[in-house]
Design a protein around this motif. Structure first.
Motif, short mmCIF file in Angstrom:
data_model
loop_
_atom_site.label_atom_id
_atom_site.label_comp_id
_atom_site.label_asym_id
_atom_site.label_seq_id
_atom_site.Cartn_x
_atom_site.Cartn_y
_atom_site.Cartn_z
N LEU A 79 17.45 -2.45 2.35
CA LEU A 79 16.60 -3.61 2.09
C LEU A 79 15.24 -3.45 2.78
O LEU A 79 14.20 -3.73 2.19
CB LEU A 79 17.29 -4.89 2.56
CG LEU A 79 16.53 -6.19 2.33
CD1 LEU A 79 16.29 -6.41 0.84
CD2 LEU A 79 17.30 -7.35 2.93
N SER A 80 15.27 -2.96 4.00
CA SER A 80 14.02 -2.72 4.73
C SER A 80 13.15 -1.72 3.98
O SER A 80 11.93 -1.90 3.86
CB SER A 80 14.34 -2.22 6.13
OG SER A 80 13.16 -1.86 6.81
N GLY A 81 13.77 -0.68 3.46
CA GLY A 81 13.02 0.32 2.70
C GLY A 81 12.44 -0.24 1.42
O GLY A 81 11.29 0.03 1.06
N VAL A 82 13.23 -1.04 0.73
CA VAL A 82 12.75 -1.65 -0.52
C VAL A 82 11.58 -2.59 -0.23
O VAL A 82 10.58 -2.59 -0.96
CB VAL A 82 13.91 -2.39 -1.24
CG1 VAL A 82 13.39 -3.25 -2.39
CG2 VAL A 82 14.94 -1.39 -1.74
N VAL A 83 11.69 -3.36 0.85
CA VAL A 83 10.59 -4.26 1.22
C VAL A 83 9.34 -3.44 1.56
O VAL A 83 8.22 -3.79 1.15
CB VAL A 83 11.00 -5.17 2.41
CG1 VAL A 83 9.79 -5.88 3.00
CG2 VAL A 83 12.05 -6.17 1.97
N GLY A 84 9.51 -2.33 2.27
CA GLY A 84 8.38 -1.48 2.61
C GLY A 84 7.69 -0.92 1.38
O GLY A 84 6.46 -0.94 1.27
N VAL A 85 8.49 -0.41 0.44
CA VAL A 85 7.91 0.13 -0.80
C VAL A 85 7.22 -0.98 -1.59
O VAL A 85 6.11 -0.80 -2.10
CB VAL A 85 9.00 0.83 -1.65
CG1 VAL A 85 8.47 1.18 -3.03
CG2 VAL A 85 9.49 2.09 -0.94
#
Length: 188
Positions: A79-85
């Protein structure tokens, strides 16, 4: 009489001094460019924030899938990665406003959080009967600076860019000095 280890070090220095020199020259050039062309530098800074968010987000997504077999809450990293992207893409779509707003808000909240923690530490120091004046001053100044940063985004952005430029210039000078020192060891 030279030992094999000294010869190896000299060979290593001979192979690497120029890399330090290039890094130093590039760093110096970046610092000077930021001072000479502040608006272009701010635009580039916004792009760095956007691409950095995309890159880190992608790394976190890959990392989440690597951890999936071992970590129960791997999806939090995903989720953190998706938010970052998503933020990085949004920062490119709404270039440069979103990325620059993020930078200003991040710095402002960082200043306020640091100040509040400093004030908390001051209260703890006061309870222990130790000197607490300087930590209190730091805490208050930091909170005030954070509020000012939110109220004056252009000034905050200028301060951020000035700090980056100053660091780049100092780092460039240090790297060039190190390169010259290495070169003088190899070529006395």
């Amino acid at each position: 009489m030279a030992t094999p280890m000294i010869d190896d070090l000299k060979r290593l220095y001979r192979m690497t001094w120029w890399a330090l020199m290039l890094r130093g020259l590039l760093s110096l050039a970046v610092g000077i460019f930021i001072f000479a062309r502040p608006l272009d530098s701010v635009a580039a800074f916004a792009l760095v924030i956007a691409f950095w968010a995309i890159f880190l987000g992608l790394v976190e997504i890959v990392h989440a899938f690597q951890l999936r077999p071992m970590v129960q809450h791997w999806w939090v990293i995903l989720l953190s990665g998706v938010v970052g992207v998503a933020f990085g893409i949004a920062a490119l779509v709404y270039y440069p406003t979103l990325a620059l707003t993020f930078a200003v808000v991040w710095v402002a909240w960082w200043l306020m959080a640091t100040g509040l923690l400093g004030i908390y530490a001051t209260l703890q120091l006061r309870r222990m009967g130790t000197d607490w004046g300087w930590p209190a001053a730091f805490g208050v100044v930091s909170v005030v600076a954070g509020v000012f940063a939110l109220l004056a985004p252009p000034v905050t952005l200028a301060a951020i860019m000035g700090l980056i430029a100053g660091f780049a210039i100092i780092a460039g000078i240090v790297l060039i000095g190190g390169a010259l020192k290495l070169r003088s060891i190899v070529h006395p």
